[in-house]
Write an enzyme that holds these catalytic residues in place. Structure first.
Site, short mmCIF file in Angstrom:
data_model
loop_
_atom_site.label_atom_id
_atom_site.label_comp_id
_atom_site.label_asym_id
_atom_site.label_seq_id
_atom_site.Cartn_x
_atom_site.Cartn_y
_atom_site.Cartn_z
N ASP A 1 -8.29 -8.44 -18.18
CA ASP A 1 -8.50 -9.60 -19.04
C ASP A 1 -7.15 -10.05 -19.60
O ASP A 1 -6.54 -9.34 -20.41
CB ASP A 1 -9.46 -9.22 -20.18
CG ASP A 1 -9.70 -10.36 -21.17
OD1 ASP A 1 -9.13 -11.45 -21.00
OD2 ASP A 1 -10.46 -10.13 -22.13
N HIS B 1 0.83 -1.21 0.00
CA HIS B 1 0.00 0.00 0.00
C HIS B 1 0.86 1.25 0.00
O HIS B 1 0.40 2.33 -0.40
CB HIS B 1 -0.93 -0.01 1.21
CG HIS B 1 -2.21 0.75 1.00
ND1 HIS B 1 -2.29 1.91 0.25
CD2 HIS B 1 -3.48 0.50 1.44
CE1 HIS B 1 -3.55 2.35 0.25
NE2 HIS B 1 -4.29 1.51 0.94
#
Length: 431
Positions: free
Chosen positions: A376, A167
């Site tokens: 994808d 993070h």
């Protein structure tokens, strides 16, 4: 008998071409000590009926993702480096050494189909989530490694991408941008559709630190995991009620966290209705940075401000849902002015980046707009993304999407202890 997941190979994936060396400074937001942790998530890709672009390559998903990762690390070369603490105040002055050593990558196979484990749609899973996330790289402090990935292939042709990212290097939007860059290369694109920029010193303000001193020692809580789905019909009904009550529109996020905050507050059964309860969440501030949204296109660092809603518990318990939504929207409306004050170095109390937690507070993150569900690799987009960004001292909930093709919102929580769990479930299911 448990289902076996075998890790077949473990190695570092280095950038596929030469990359710049040297040190890069993190921004004032990146260096927030509370962000120095890893964010794990699972991205589930069911088998597809037709041949996708990746399948036409006659390569396994792990091979395709690994090769594409190496290409993406050329563009995102800081993620192939190592986080290094400053000499004086440690994580508070951390930087990135661009060493090109690479991201940790694991290839694994599961001895079952995704259908055998119900496509990981209901927790607890038949496979422990730790088996689907990358194990730690040897000889490296885990928090110094910006990125780890594991691709687990199932007998049905489906696969799961386990991602663990720092993070301190990216916020959710930045991590989603990077994952989509890998996916772009996996599908054969010559470059990512979004070109990344570092620009931490140019875009993110660096106001003087107004508060100092050691971080408080958090109280460890025994928070229980619970997931609930809000139907699209229930959400639209709540939006309609808010519109009729106020003449204004609200978002799915507004409705979801209002219902969640009220349900949780009711389940706590606080004896004194004047007890303050709070709700916090990170709001994207890219549009508020220097130069606005156009200047921050491609920026993948932390770029948010903490929005906090505080009220007496009795007010939250007794309000109708539209009233709770109004509290949240009022806090969101203050964001531009409050962020501008912080950026100018004015004293803002409490410091929005010095997060403290108690059982009366709830923190929420929104995973619905991060871009993970668009990634994808050639086999279609994921059926779901499962976050595990929880800490034992932080009552927390994550707003996401339910498994496709289901519509609505999925709220994943670790926000109440056992004594409050039954009532919390009842309140949430009454939506």
């Amino acid at each position: 008998m448990g289902i076996e997941v075998r890790r077949m190979s473990r190695s570092y994936v280095r950038p596929a071409a030469a990359t710049p060396a040297g040190s890069l400074e993190l921004s004032a937001i990146d260096r927030v000590v509370g962000l120095r942790h890893m964010v794990p998530s699972l991205h589930v890709y069911p088998p597809r009926g037709g041949a996708g672009e990746g399948q036409l390559q006659q390569q396994s998903p792990a091979t395709v993702v690994r090769e594409a990762l190496g290409k993406a690390l050329v563009d995102y070369y800081p993620l192939a480096g190592r986080l290094v603490d400053g000499p004086d105040d440690g994580p508070a002055s951390a930087r990135v050494e661009c060493t090109g050593e690479g991201a940790w990558f694991v290839e694994a196979v599961a001895g079952c189909s995704l259908e055998d484990v119900a496509r990981l749609e209901n927790y607890p899973f038949a496979i422990p989530e730790g088996d689907l996330l990358p194990d730690e790289a040897p000889g490296v402090e885990p928090l110094d490694l910006p990125l780890m990935m594991q691709v687990t292939e199932f007998t049905c042709g489906g696969f799961v991408v386990g991602l663990t990212s720092s993070h301190a290097m990216t916020d959710g939007l930045g991590a989603g941008q990077f994952i989509n860059a890998i996916a772009d290369y996996a599908r054969g694109l010559p470059r990512p559709r979004v070109i990344p920029i570092w620009s931490r010193g140019e875009l993110v303000p660096n106001p003087p630190k107004l508060l100092s001193g050691p971080l408080p020692v958090p109280r460890m809580l025994k928070l229980r995991y619970h997931t609930v789905d809000l139907s699209i019909d229930g959400i639209e009904h709540a939006k309609s009620q808010f519109l009729q009550s106020t003449g204004q529109r609200c978002s799915t996020f507004d409705v979801a966290i209002a219902r969640l905050w009220q349900a949780r507050t009711r389940s706590l059964r606080l004896a004194d209705p004047s007890t303050r309860v709070s709700l916090g969440f990170f709001a994207n501030t890219r549009h508020l940075m220097r130069g606005g949204a156009s200047a921050t296109a491609g920026f993948y660092g932390n770029c948010f401000y903490t929005v906090t809603v505080s009220a007496e518990s009795g007010a939250v318990v007794g309000a109708d849902l539209a009233g709770v939504v109004a509290m949240i929207r009022d806090a969101k409306a203050r964001l531009p002015a409050e962020f501008a004050r912080w950026a100018a170095g004015e004293r803002v109390e409490p410091d929005p980046y010095d997060l403290s937690f108690s059982y009366e507070s709830l923190f929420v993150t929104d995973w619905t707009r991060l871009g993970f569900t668009d990634a994808d690799y050639g086999w279609g987009t994921p059926s779901q993304v499962i976050p595990f960004a929880f800490q034992p001292f932080m009552p927390k909930a994550i707003i996401g999407a339910p498994p496709a093709p289901k519509a609505g919102a999925r709220i994943t929580t670790q926000c109440v202890e056992e004594v409050n769990l039954t009532e919390f479930k009842d309140e949430m299911e009454a939506f």
